[in-house]
Design an enzyme around this catalytic site. Structure first.
Site, short mmCIF file in Angstrom:
data_model
loop_
_atom_site.label_atom_id
_atom_site.label_comp_id
_atom_site.label_asym_id
_atom_site.label_seq_id
_atom_site.Cartn_x
_atom_site.Cartn_y
_atom_site.Cartn_z
N LEU A 1 26.49 24.51 19.73
CA LEU A 1 27.37 25.67 19.86
C LEU A 1 26.79 26.92 19.22
CD1 LEU A 1 30.80 23.97 19.03
CD2 LEU A 1 29.89 24.53 21.28
N GLY A 2 25.96 26.72 18.20
CA GLY A 2 25.37 27.86 17.51
C GLY A 2 24.55 27.37 16.33
N GLY B 1 22.73 28.85 12.31
CA GLY B 1 22.57 29.89 11.30
C GLY B 1 21.50 29.48 10.32
N GLY B 2 21.45 30.20 9.20
CA GLY B 2 20.40 29.95 8.23
C GLY B 2 20.55 28.64 7.49
N PHE B 3 21.73 27.99 7.56
CA PHE B 3 21.95 26.78 6.78
C PHE B 3 22.24 25.56 7.65
CE2 PHE B 3 22.85 30.22 3.86
CZ PHE B 3 22.10 29.83 2.77
N GLY B 4 22.07 25.69 8.97
CA GLY B 4 22.29 24.54 9.81
C GLY B 4 22.74 24.91 11.20
N VAL C 1 25.50 23.94 14.59
CA VAL C 1 26.83 23.43 14.91
C VAL C 1 26.80 22.84 16.32
CG1 VAL C 1 29.28 24.00 15.12
CG2 VAL C 1 27.86 25.22 13.47
N LYS D 1 29.06 20.54 11.94
CA LYS D 1 28.00 21.36 11.35
C LYS D 1 27.07 20.46 10.55
CE LYS D 1 27.00 25.70 9.14
NZ LYS D 1 27.52 27.03 8.81
N ASP E 1 30.34 36.98 3.40
CA ASP E 1 29.61 37.16 4.66
C ASP E 1 30.58 37.31 5.83
OD1 ASP E 1 27.27 37.55 6.06
OD2 ASP E 1 27.06 35.46 6.60
#
Length: 830
Positions: free
Chosen positions: A525-526, A528-531, A533, A546, A642
């Site tokens: 689904l998407g 980011g910098g930490f994992g 999803v 996630k 954030d």
């Protein structure tokens, strides 16, 4: 067939389309009049060089055989595939017919968004002048609907006016200047001229001229803007008097209300023919005058003449370039070092210089100042630091990463001087051969790189290469062995861990279970910098899983965080369903939000229809309620840190929920104790990240940015736009200063434009949230009261936002970059 004959032919065929009061050749138009931008509907004139005009109104200034007249209508430059609704100067004969002569544009309604063939401009029955593109999309309007407008006219000095039944002005183009002034036109305090990017690209660039309380100023955009010209008034303004600058025959005069006594004047050549002045893309304000013999508009006078001539203009040698006469060079330390800058382009292009090593705030210990003696800088702004000796001036700059250069000036026979700083370095000027009564030096910040440190490290490098390869192999073997032993120890410790000590844990899932429910982590689904999803399904319930990456904490710490987040439940926060903590695997299971993140709906990444105003209002209120719960209703404050559209998720009914609160602690436990440098997403960071302690008010600032993105339908930072409009918050400050907030409303949505007053009130709430001083921002509970109509916005908020300095003061010590958090649970960026 020449251009004049062609015009007569087209005018004859087009004449039946206009009534006596509406047609071309007349200066006025009635309500309910529509003009279509094509040759069949409008008279048209083509000029040498490919220019073309399609006028709709004409105001002839005399009955001479040749005279300059003002017209309004559609204008295009070659290849004439883009049109502007504009006011331009044309040459007419005694029959008020347009003859040859290039028509300069002195005002444009849509300089940033040209229209196509078959676009329309309409003076509606409600009294609003509306410009639409060929596909019917709204491009621009006067916003005067239902304001008693009776008609439209072009005046004899080139002012496009909407007037009422008493002939009083309701709206006029002179209140919204673009890049030009005509004789008789005034710039009032707060108005500005903004230069175009180039002669063929009319979007705004980084130069602008504006009127302040004490005179006329020219700026180049940076943070904060830098002054390169000023013409101050002779007296101080008192009370609420309004300063204005008027272009008159022979002068550019500064006046003050209410007596309009001439306080100061910039002398100009007396007019021999029609004149106008334009702020050019290089920052010069040139005056042009019609030359009848050559039928051209030559530049006859440079209105702004800095002390050092052309060298005083900010971009004459590009960024970091040093101007000496007509020659541009890159900075050299004492004229003998070339290891910090390199020229851009060829030797004759004067495009500026670029640092070999960009400035890095993470490596401030490697910052140095390059000394440039007998060099000056154009900036006349009041960014003066308290330091009065040269060494303190230099150290203050080294302690603040946003400082890119300082200038230090001291006069003869004086022991102390003046220290100024800048955050962006444009062109500099050599003053070596200037007869001055002061000394001036510029100190430019540079980043040391490998080449700069080579001499100091040569001996160590030689020594290091003699170390036998066998020692490196042994050390690597020891490191791998220790790592494997440590991993085995923590895996065994995790297996022996007792979950019963955590009383309020959400559901626990095995890694195998989550692998199956996501079909092997197949549908992403998407990320980011930490994992990343992934979409999954547990029974009949769709979920979002996630998978965290680079988790460095043990299972006990991870579970403690999960217990905290799992206990937080609110309708406007994304619900945590469960987790997985199995050996090195760390996963979180959230409720599934079918509409995805907010950014896909307001940035039009999927060609979606624009959201209605009521939907946007509900989303704003939902975000505010979610943040209010985190800030004020939990046992301990939780600062999200954030907030951005990507972290706002929408359900099937477009109800908004805040996501990813509290997760950075799961990744880096140390970050909840000490803040290093700055965190979050560029464009959403509050100013206090640089200079003061972090509180939940940083979320209020980010909330204000998101509100403006929702209203405008664009990203906060959009580098595809011209530099002058790439930053939404800077653009908001400028539009607020010019009373042009309606320009920022999402042009994709007619529903938004029909609620213009409500949208502008929402912008004012965003301005309150965007104040530089976090203490002056409202709490989220206050924001909710404003949204629900319980509380009104303070009247002084707008002025505080407009007058705010966009750069925080220089700090005296490096602690500004390593901030201890207050008694809040600090979340962080995703």
């Amino acid at each position: 067939m020449g251009p004049v004959s062609l015009f007569f032919l087209v005018l004859a065929t087009a004449a039946p389309l206009f009534s006596a009061a509406q047609g071309f050749g007349y200066p006025t138009a009635n309500l309910s009049t529509l003009w279509i931008n094509n040759n069949a509907s409008l008279p048209h004139v083509h000029y040498r060089g490919g220019l073309a005009v399609r006028p709709i109104l004409l105001r002839s200034q005399s009955n001479k055989y040749y005279s300059q007249s003002f017209a309004t209508g559609f204008f295009c430059a070659p290849p004439c595939d883009k049109f502007y609704f504009a006011v331009f100067i044309v040459q007419t004969n005694a029959d008020t017919r347009i003859v040859d002569g290039n028509p300069p544009v002195v005002w444009s309604a849509n300089r940033a968004r040209p229209v196509r063939e078959n676009a329309t401009v309409e003076l509606t029955s409600d009294g609003e002048l509306v410009l639409r593109d060929a596909d019917g999309s709204l491009v621009w309007s006067t916003g005067t609907s239902r304001r008693s407008v009776a008609g439209m006219m072009i005046t004899n000095i080139g002012n496009l006016v909407l007037f009422d039944l008493m002939n009083a002005t309701v709206w006029q183009s002179f209140d919204h200047p673009t890049d030009a002034l005509v004789p008789g036109q005034s710039l009032l305090e707060g108005m500005r001229l903004t230069a175009s990017t180039s002669a063929t690209n009319w979007t705004e660039n980084q130069f602008y001229v504006t009127v302040r309380a004490d005179g006329l100023y020219a700026y180049i955009v940076s943070a904060p803007p830098q002054i390169y010209y000023m013409a101050e008034s002779n007296d101080n303004k008192e009370g609420n008097d309004t300063t204005k600058v008027t272009f008159m025959n022979g002068s550019l005069s500064i006046f003050v209300d209410p007596k309009y006594q001439d306080m100061n004047s910039i002398s100009l050549p007396t007019a021999r023919a029609t004149q106008f002045m334009r702020l050019e893309s290089n920052g010069h304000l040139w005056m042009y005058e019609w030359n009848t013999g050559e039928e051209t508009w030559p530049a006859v006078y440079d209105v702004m003449k800095p002390k050092f001539g052309d060298c005083g203009f900010p971009t004459v040698c590009g960024e970091y370039g040093i101007c000496t006469g007509r020659k541009c060079t890159c900075p050299l330390q004492d004229n003998n070092s070339s290891g910090y800058f390199k020229p851009i382009g060829g030797p004759e292009e004067s495009l500026g210089c670029t640092p070999l090593n960009p400035i890095s705030c993470q490596e401030m210990q490697q910052h140095r100042l390059l000394t440039l003696n007998e060099v000056s800088y154009f900036d006349l702004s009041d960014h003066i630091m308290n330091e009065t000796n040269q060494d303190d001036c230099k150290q203050a700059c080294l302690k603040n990463c946003s400082c890119r250069a300082v200038t230090f000036r001291f006069y003869q026979n004086e022991t102390e001087g003046y220290c100024r700083w800048v955050t962006k370095v444009f062109s500099l000027q050599s003053i070596k051969f200037e007869p001055l009564d002061y000394n001036n030096s510029v100190f430019i910040k540079v980043q040391l790189g490998p080449s700069n440190s080579a001499a100091a490290n040569n001996s160590n490098l030689i020594l290091g290469t003699t170390i036998p390869a066998i020692i490196i192999v042994v050390l690597l073997a020891i490191a791998v062995t220790l790592y494997l032993q440590r991993r085995a120890y923590y895996d065994k410790k995790d297996e022996d861990f007792n979950f019963d000590q955590f009383a309020r844990m959400p559901a626990r899932f095995s890694f195998q279970k989550l692998r199956e429910c996501t079909q092997g982590f197949n549908k992403k689904l998407g990320e980011g910098g930490f994992g990343s999803v992934y979409e999954g399904k547990l029974g009949e319930e769709r979920v979002a899983v996630k998978r965290l990456e680079s988790a460095r904490q043990g299972k006990k710490e991870f579970l403690a965080e999960v217990e905290t987040i799992g206990s937080i439940e609110h309708i406007n926060l994304v619900r945590l369903i469960g987790f997985c903590a199995e050996k090195s695997q760390r996963l979180l299971v959230y409720e599934y939000m079918p509409r995805g993140s907010l950014d896909r709906w307001i940035h039009y990444r999927h060609n979606n229809a624009p959201l209605e105003w009521c939907t946007r209002c509900r989303i704003i209120l939902d975000i505010a309620k979610g943040l209010c719960y985190l800030h004020e209703e939990c046992r301990r404050k939780i600062a999200h840190l954030d907030i951005k559209p990507q972290n706002i998720l929408l359900d099937e009914k477009f109800n908004a929920k805040v996501a990813d609160f509290g997760l950075s602690k799961l990744i880096d436990r140390d970050q909840s104790k000490v803040m290093t440098v700055m965190r979050g997403t560029p464009g959403y960071l509050a100013p206090e990240w640089l200079t003061s302690q972090i509180t939940e008010k940083v979320d209020v600032y980010s909330f204000g940015v998101v509100v403006m993105e929702l209203i405008s339908g664009r990203k906060n930072i959009d580098n595809s736009l011209p530099e002058a409009s790439s930053n939404l918050i800077n653009l908001l400050r400028g539009k607020a200063r010019d009373n042009q907030l309606s320009d920022l409303i999402d042009k994709h949505s007619e529903d938004m434009l029909s609620h213009q007053e409500q949208v502008i009130q929402m912008m004012k709430l965003a301005m309150w949230c965007l104040l530089n001083d976090g203490c002056q921002r409202p709490s989220m509970s206050t924001v909710i009261k404003v949204l629900e109509g319980v509380t009104s916005i303070e009247s002084a908020i707008l002025n505080r936002f407009i007058d705010a300095n966009s750069v925080m003061p220089v700090q005296d010590n490096i602690s500004a970059y390593s901030v201890q958090p207050q008694a809040s649970t600090l979340s962080g960026p995703r």
